[in-house]
Design a protein around this motif. Structure first.
Motif, PDB file in Angstrom:
ATOM      1  N   SER A   1      65.908  18.636  71.232  1.00  0.00           N
ATOM      2  CA  SER A   1      65.342  17.448  70.580  1.00  0.00           C
ATOM      3  C   SER A   1      64.236  17.863  69.619  1.00  0.00           C
ATOM      4  CB  SER A   1      64.773  16.478  71.627  1.00  0.00           C
ATOM      5  OG  SER A   1      65.762  16.042  72.517  1.00  0.00           O
ATOM      6  N   PRO A   2      64.547  18.081  68.358  1.00  0.00           N
ATOM      7  CA  PRO A   2      63.496  18.393  67.394  1.00  0.00           C
ATOM      8  C   PRO A   2      62.542  17.230  67.156  1.00  0.00           C
ATOM      9  CG  PRO A   2      65.667  18.996  66.545  1.00  0.00           C
ATOM     10  CD  PRO A   2      65.878  18.127  67.748  1.00  0.00           C
ATOM     11  N   SER A   3      62.979  16.025  67.500  1.00  0.00           N
ATOM     12  CA  SER A   3      62.151  14.831  67.297  1.00  0.00           C
ATOM     13  C   SER A   3      62.054  14.082  68.622  1.00  0.00           C
ATOM     14  CB  SER A   3      62.745  13.973  66.175  1.00  0.00           C
ATOM     15  OG  SER A   3      61.890  12.905  65.841  1.00  0.00           O
TER      16      SER A   3
ATOM     17  N   ALA B   1      54.973  22.952  68.250  1.00  0.00           N
ATOM     18  CA  ALA B   1      55.224  24.395  68.297  1.00  0.00           C
ATOM     19  C   ALA B   1      56.353  24.724  69.263  1.00  0.00           C
ATOM     20  CB  ALA B   1      53.950  25.140  68.682  1.00  0.00           C
ATOM     21  N   ASP B   2      56.422  24.015  70.383  1.00  0.00           N
ATOM     22  CA  ASP B   2      57.470  24.266  71.361  1.00  0.00           C
ATOM     23  C   ASP B   2      58.824  23.806  70.837  1.00  0.00           C
ATOM     24  OD1 ASP B   2      55.499  25.247  73.003  1.00  0.00           O
ATOM     25  OD2 ASP B   2      55.389  23.448  74.277  1.00  0.00           O
TER      26      ASP B   2
ATOM     27  N   GLU C   1      61.073   9.993  65.019  1.00  0.00           N
ATOM     28  CA  GLU C   1      60.068   9.566  64.051  1.00  0.00           C
ATOM     29  C   GLU C   1      59.392  10.703  63.290  1.00  0.00           C
ATOM     30  OE1 GLU C   1      59.743   6.454  63.423  1.00  0.00           O
ATOM     31  OE2 GLU C   1      60.867   5.648  65.125  1.00  0.00           O
ATOM     32  N   THR C   2      59.082  11.823  63.939  1.00  0.00           N
ATOM     33  CA  THR C   2      58.182  12.789  63.301  1.00  0.00           C
ATOM     34  C   THR C   2      58.674  14.231  63.384  1.00  0.00           C
ATOM     35  OG1 THR C   2      56.806  12.968  65.294  1.00  0.00           O
ATOM     36  CG2 THR C   2      56.164  11.326  63.655  1.00  0.00           C
ATOM     37  N   ALA C   3      59.937  14.459  63.087  1.00  0.00           N
ATOM     38  CA  ALA C   3      60.422  15.843  63.008  1.00  0.00           C
ATOM     39  C   ALA C   3      59.687  16.631  61.926  1.00  0.00           C
ATOM     40  CB  ALA C   3      61.924  15.865  62.741  1.00  0.00           C
TER      41      ALA C   3
ATOM     42  N   ASP D   1      56.709  23.388  59.167  1.00  0.00           N
ATOM     43  CA  ASP D   1      55.955  24.600  58.835  1.00  0.00           C
ATOM     44  C   ASP D   1      55.735  25.497  60.047  1.00  0.00           C
ATOM     45  OD1 ASP D   1      54.249  22.714  59.949  1.00  0.00           O
ATOM     46  OD2 ASP D   1      52.521  23.298  58.757  1.00  0.00           O
ATOM     47  N   LEU D   2      56.315  25.100  61.199  1.00  0.00           N
ATOM     48  CA  LEU D   2      56.217  25.921  62.403  1.00  0.00           C
ATOM     49  C   LEU D   2      57.522  26.651  62.711  1.00  0.00           C
ATOM     50  CD1 LEU D   2      54.268  23.419  64.679  1.00  0.00           C
ATOM     51  CD2 LEU D   2      53.336  25.350  63.388  1.00  0.00           C
TER      52      LEU D   2
END
Length: 336
Positions: free
Chosen positions: A18-20, A62-63, A87-89, A94-95
């Motif tokens: 789950s990137p988001s 970061a995780d 909502e906030t992927a 930048d990580l």
């Protein structure tokens, strides 16, 4: 140079992370069903640790970035798919370890909505082809006649030919049917063409969800203008779809994409169906025309590429031919 991942075959490993937004409560039953469905279809599915749905995201940025990077760089994993959007992927862009990704063989990344935030940079920065198609929660749904599943599209170079399905559908709520595989009926609708009597042209596909794309336009993660220059000989077919913002906001966002050069090399624009609300003085269609009508290129409205199912999967980077005429509404994709 564009890089297309190896064709996806039964027996290949698919990673779920789950990137988001993550998974919580009754949602887990649906995702468990979808994982089982993929396994029964012959795939080896591994589920990551970043799946917690109790917050707005599945865990610290970061995780999430580390797990997504690891899955995309793992040669044993041939495809990665999220449970759904969110909502906030954008907070993990930048990580991500872009150096490690650049050194890896490309892996399919599939999804839509907030995942557009990651799909587009992988294509524009690294040249990886990515699939704007169903998220995991939608994958078991039967595909209407004329369309293909993302599994079909990722399985070979094509040509992958899809037609206007004429179908407007809806999701079943999880409390109604957590194991749904047939779309809830929603009505009928067809592609419409603005700016030309008919259309037959070819270009490289790129695009995504307006509400997420507008936030990366003009940054190193959404430089579609540079992508267009790189592929100027082919030209672009840019596609956009509105998730839920009202028409005035979508209008502003599309103007922002235009000013950032997203359509500088576009030969046509595809616009997804939406249930997003109109403004009292501006419809969603008028919002598109206000921002993009001045481009002087054809616009195809009401394509099955957004937050109104069913879904017509598009491959960012694919060479696509779009035909719209009296007797044909078709998109043909070559993965090369």
């Amino acid at each position: 140079m564009l890089k297309f991942p190896a064709p996806l075959r039964p027996g290949d490993r698919i990673g779920v992370t789950s990137p988001s937004a993550g998974v919580h409560g009754g949602e887990a039953d649906r995702i468990d069903f979808c994982v089982t469905w993929l396994r029964e279809a012959g795939f080896d599915v591994v589920v990551g640790n970043q799946m917690d749905g109790t917050g707005i995201t599945a865990g610290p940025a970061a995780d999430r970035a580390a797990e997504l990077t690891a899955m995309l760089c793992d040669p044993a994993i041939r495809c990665v798919i999220p449970p759904w959007g969110g909502e906030t992927a954008i907070d993990l862009l930048d990580l991500l370890d872009w150096d490690a990704l650049a050194a890896a063989e490309p892996t399919w990344l599939v999804g839509f909505s907030d995942l557009s935030t990651i799909l587009v940079p992988l294509t524009t920065r690294l040249g990886w082809a990515t699939v704007h198609g169903d998220n995991l929660a939608d994958t078991p749904y039967e595909v209407p006649e004329g369309l293909l599943s993302w599994l079909d599209v990722a399985a070979g170079v094509g040509p992958h030919v899809q037609h206007d399905s004429g179908v407007i559908a809806d999701w079943w709520r999880f409390e109604e049917d957590v194991r749904a595989t047939s779309w809830k009926p929603g009505g009928e609708g067809h592609w419409t063409l603005h700016g030309a009597e008919s259309l037959h042209l070819t270009g490289r596909l790129i695009g995504g969800c307006v509400e997420t794309m507008c936030n990366i336009a003009g940054t190193p993660y959404g430089d579609v203008a540079a992508f267009g220059r790189e592929h100027a000989s082919d030209g672009l077919i840019v596609y956009v779809e509105a998730a839920g913002d009202e028409a005035a906001t979508i209008c502003r966002n599309l103007h922002g994409l235009r000013l950032a050069g997203w359509f500088d090399h576009a030969r046509a624009v595809l616009v997804g169906r939406t249930h997003a609300p109109d403004h009292p003085q501006l419809t969603q269609r008028e919002a598109v025309l206000d921002a993009l009508g001045r481009l002087g290129i054809p616009i195809v409205f009401d394509v099955e590429i957004g937050h109104v199912p069913p879904h017509l999967p598009l491959v960012n980077g694919a060479l696509a031919t779009v035909t719209v005429g009296a007797d044909s509404r078709e998109i043909r994709q070559l993965l090369r």
